[in-house]
Design a protein around this motif. Structure first.
Motif, PDB file in Angstrom:
ATOM      1  N   ALA A 197      70.219 -44.372  86.906  1.00 20.42           N
ATOM      2  CA  ALA A 197      68.967 -43.611  87.065  1.00 20.42           C
ATOM      3  C   ALA A 197      68.052 -44.275  88.082  1.00 20.42           C
ATOM      4  CB  ALA A 197      68.260 -43.481  85.716  1.00 20.42           C
ATOM      5  N   GLN A 198      68.004 -45.616  88.025  1.00 21.95           N
ATOM      6  CA  GLN A 198      67.094 -46.367  88.891  1.00 21.95           C
ATOM      7  C   GLN A 198      67.366 -46.160  90.376  1.00 21.95           C
ATOM      8  OE1 GLN A 198      67.562 -50.126  86.891  1.00 21.95           O
ATOM      9  NE2 GLN A 198      65.350 -50.339  86.681  1.00 21.95           N
ATOM     10  N   LYS A 199      68.574 -45.751  90.686  1.00 23.58           N
ATOM     11  CA  LYS A 199      68.897 -45.501  92.098  1.00 23.58           C
ATOM     12  C   LYS A 199      68.235 -44.229  92.588  1.00 23.58           C
ATOM     13  CE  LYS A 199      73.506 -47.450  91.656  1.00 23.58           C
ATOM     14  NZ  LYS A 199      74.877 -46.960  91.423  1.00 23.58           N
ATOM     15  N   PHE A 200      67.831 -43.370  91.651  1.00 27.67           N
ATOM     16  CA  PHE A 200      67.296 -42.064  92.042  1.00 27.67           C
ATOM     17  C   PHE A 200      65.817 -41.865  91.727  1.00 27.67           C
ATOM     18  CE2 PHE A 200      71.839 -41.606  91.487  1.00 27.67           C
ATOM     19  CZ  PHE A 200      72.213 -40.851  92.586  1.00 27.67           C
ATOM     20  N   ILE A 201      65.381 -42.338  90.560  1.00 27.94           N
ATOM     21  CA  ILE A 201      64.011 -42.044  90.115  1.00 27.94           C
ATOM     22  C   ILE A 201      63.333 -43.317  89.601  1.00 27.94           C
ATOM     23  CG2 ILE A 201      64.345 -39.595  89.501  1.00 27.94           C
ATOM     24  CD1 ILE A 201      64.879 -40.523  86.599  1.00 27.94           C
ATOM     25  N   PRO A 202      61.980 -43.304  89.621  1.00 32.41           N
ATOM     26  CA  PRO A 202      61.292 -44.427  88.976  1.00 32.41           C
ATOM     27  C   PRO A 202      61.644 -44.425  87.490  1.00 32.41           C
ATOM     28  CG  PRO A 202      59.710 -42.829  89.897  1.00 32.41           C
ATOM     29  CD  PRO A 202      61.068 -42.260  90.109  1.00 32.41           C
ATOM     30  N   LEU A 203      61.851 -45.585  86.925  1.00 34.46           N
ATOM     31  CA  LEU A 203      62.350 -45.637  85.553  1.00 34.46           C
ATOM     32  C   LEU A 203      61.294 -45.154  84.555  1.00 34.46           C
ATOM     33  CD1 LEU A 203      64.971 -46.333  84.202  1.00 34.46           C
ATOM     34  CD2 LEU A 203      64.032 -48.598  83.687  1.00 34.46           C
ATOM     35  N   PRO A 204      61.619 -44.109  83.774  1.00 33.33           N
ATOM     36  CA  PRO A 204      60.671 -43.636  82.759  1.00 33.33           C
ATOM     37  C   PRO A 204      60.809 -44.469  81.490  1.00 33.33           C
ATOM     38  CG  PRO A 204      62.622 -42.269  82.708  1.00 33.33           C
ATOM     39  CD  PRO A 204      62.875 -43.336  83.741  1.00 33.33           C
ATOM     40  N   LYS A 205      60.137 -44.032  80.429  1.00 32.83           N
ATOM     41  CA  LYS A 205      60.272 -44.690  79.118  1.00 32.83           C
ATOM     42  C   LYS A 205      61.702 -44.553  78.618  1.00 32.83           C
ATOM     43  CE  LYS A 205      55.937 -44.689  76.644  1.00 32.83           C
ATOM     44  NZ  LYS A 205      55.058 -44.324  77.780  1.00 32.83           N
ATOM     45  N   VAL A 206      62.248 -45.646  78.114  1.00 31.55           N
ATOM     46  CA  VAL A 206      63.590 -45.594  77.518  1.00 31.55           C
ATOM     47  C   VAL A 206      63.423 -45.695  76.005  1.00 31.55           C
ATOM     48  CG1 VAL A 206      65.814 -46.776  77.357  1.00 31.55           C
ATOM     49  CG2 VAL A 206      64.620 -46.653  79.561  1.00 31.55           C
TER      50      VAL A 206
END
Ligand code: PLP
Length: 388
Positions: A197-206
Motif C-alpha cells: 500500500a505504501q508504494k501507492f498511498i499515504p499510509l492510513p490507520k491500520v
C-alpha cells in the motif's frame, strides 16, 4: 396520549462501570492507539441509542457497526458532531449515497462496491471514507493478495473520490492460544499488504485487533483496535482472563472489568403450593414439600430461554432462587420458600448484581467460549434500556 406504561422488565446500564472499563482498556493501549467501540448486535444487547451517548461521555469518538441500518441508528444517537461511525459489514449500493453524504466510514472488500462508491462520490461531490479489508487468512471477507496492487492503484487513481481511512483485517480467534500460529501468519500478511500500500498511498490507520487480540497481543494493536465485548465488562474467553490475570500478577478472584448491564423485573404474584402438586405445565416439576412460589413476568419471549426450565436462577432479596417448572412465553415461576417477607413488586434480578450476589450471563446456560456474546445479543430490542 398513551400513558407510556413500563415494560415487565428493564435493562439498566451502569455509566460508572463503562467508564471503568474504558479507562482499563485505554491504559492498555500502546502509545496512542485509538479505540473504536464495537456496537453491532444492538451494542451487544445494551441498545445502540442508549449505549452510544454513554460511551461518548466516557471519551469514545469512533464506533463500529455491522450494517448501514445500524449506522443510521448510531448516527441519530450521537451527540458529538465529530463522532465517527464505521460499517464493518453489510452495505448495499443504494445505501452508499447516504453513507457518503453523512461521512459514515465503511469497509470495502469487493471491487464492484469500491467502483460504485467512487462513482457515487463523484456524483454527489463528496469523498467516500473507506476502509480496505485485506484477506489475511480468516477467509470470510477481504481482498485477496493477488488483487492488492490493482486495488491500491485504483484508490490512488481515484483519490479525488475515495478517501482511504483504513487498511484492516480481523485476527480470527485470538481468544484461544490454539490459534497462535494462525494469528502470526495473519499478522505477517497484513504487514505485507501495508508495505505494498505504501508504494501507492499515504499510509492510513491500520486496524486488526478485537478485544482478545488487543489484550493478548499488545504488539498487534496497530493504530486502532475494535473493542466489543471487553468494554461491556466481559472477557472474550476464560483464557483471555487467565492470561491477563497471570501477566499482571493479579488475584484470580478479582476482576478489573465491571459489567455494564443489569436486567431486572419484579414479582408479579405469590402462591403457596402443597407437597405432591405439580407446578406449571405438565409434570416438569413436582413439589416435594410445601413451597412458596413467586411468578415473574418474563419468559422466552424476552430472551429467558426455555433451556433454563428447572435450572435457571434469579436474585430476590440478594438470594438465589431457582426456576421451577417450564419457562413460559411470558412468565417463570421461582422458588422463594426460603425468603422472609417476600412481597409482590419486590425486585428480581435476571442478569447482574443484587446485594452480594451476581447472576452472570454465563449462568444462562452451559459455559462455552462465545456464550456471552450470544446471550447478550439475544436480549430483545423491545426491553427499555435505562442509563444509571
Ligand atoms: C465483533 C467484531 C469485533 C469486536 O470483537 P470483540 O471480541 O467483541 O471485541 C471486532 N472486529 C470485527 C470485524 C467484528 O466483527
Amino acid at each position: 396520549m398513551t400513558p407510556g406504561f413500563l415494560q415487565p422488565s428493564v435493562i439498566e446500564l451502569d455509566k460508572a462501570a463503562l467508564q471503568n472499563n474504558i479507562l482499563f482498556l485505554k491504559n492498555r493501549a500502546e502509545n496512542g492507539v485509538k479505540i473504536s467501540s464495537v456496537i453491532k448486535g444492538n451494542a451487544y444487547g445494551h441498545g445502540i441509542s442508549s449505549f452510544l451517548p454513554m460511551a461518548e461521555e466516557a471519551g469514545i469518538d469512533h464506533f463500529s457497526v455491522f450494517s448501514a441500518n445500524e449506522a443510521e441508528i448510531a448516527t441519530c444517537s450521537k451527540n458529538n458532531p465529530d463522532t465517527k461511525v464505521m460499517i464493518m459489514g453489510m452495505i448495499r449500493d443504494e445505501e452508499l449515497e447516504w453513507a457518503i453524504l453523512n461521512g459514515v466510514e465503511f469497509y470495502v472488500f469487493e471491487k464492484e462496491r469500491l467502483k460504485s462508491a467512487a462513482a457515487i462520490a463523484q456524483k454527489v461531490g463528496k469523498r467516500a471514507s473507506v476502509h480496505l479489508q485485506m484477506e489475511t487468512g480468516m477467509n470470510r471477507t477481504g481482498f485477496d493478495e493477488h488483487d492488492w496492487e490493482a486495488l491500491f492503484r485504483f484508490v490512488k487513481k481515484n483519490e479525488g473520490a475515495v478517501n482511504v481511512c483504513g487498511i484492516c483485517t480481523h485476527f480470527a480467534g485470538a481468544e484461544s492460544v490454539a490459534n497462535f500460529y494462525r494469528i502470526q501468519n495473519q499478522d505477517a500478511k497484513l504487514r505485507k499488504a501495508i508495505s505494498i500500500a505504501q508504494k501507492f498511498i499515504p499510509l492510513p490507520k491500520v486496524h486488526a485487533a478485537s478485544s482478545a487480540a488487543y489484550l493478548t497481543y499488545p504488539e498487534k494493536q496497530f493504530d486502532m483496535a475494535r473493542i466489543g465485548i471487553a468494554q461491556y465488562g466481559f472477557w472474550p474467553s476464560r483464557e483471555t482472563y487467565m492470561y491477563h490475570m497471570k501477566s499482571e500478577k493479579l488475584d484470580q478472584g478479582s476482576d478489573p472489568l465491571k459489567r455494564v448491564l443489569t436486567w431486572k423485573s419484579e414479582i408479579m404474584s405469590l402462591k403457596e403450593v402443597e407437597s405432591g402438586d405439580f407446578i406449571g405445565y405438565g409434570n416438569v416439576y413436582l413439589a416435594g414439600k410445601n413451597m412458596k412460589i413467586a411468578t415473574v413476568p418474563i419468559g422466552y419471549t424476552h430472551g429467558f430461554g426455555r433451556n433454563l426450565t428447572n435450572s435457571g436462577y434469579v436474585l430476590i432479596h440478594g438470594e438465589r432462587c431457582g426456576v421451577v417448572g417450564l419457562v413460559n412465553m411470558n412468565m417463570i415461576t421461582v422458588n422463594v420458600s426460603n425468603l422472609e417477607n417476600v412481597k409482590i413488586g419486590d425486585e428480581v434480578v435476571l442478569i447482574g448484581r443484587q446485594g452480594d450476589d451476581e447472576i452472570t450471563v454465563a449462568s444462562f446456560g452451559e459455559m462455552t467460549n462465545n456464550l456471552n456474546y450470544e446471550v447478550l445479543t439475544r436480549l430483545p430490542t423491545t426491553i427499555p434500556r435505562i442509563v444509571c
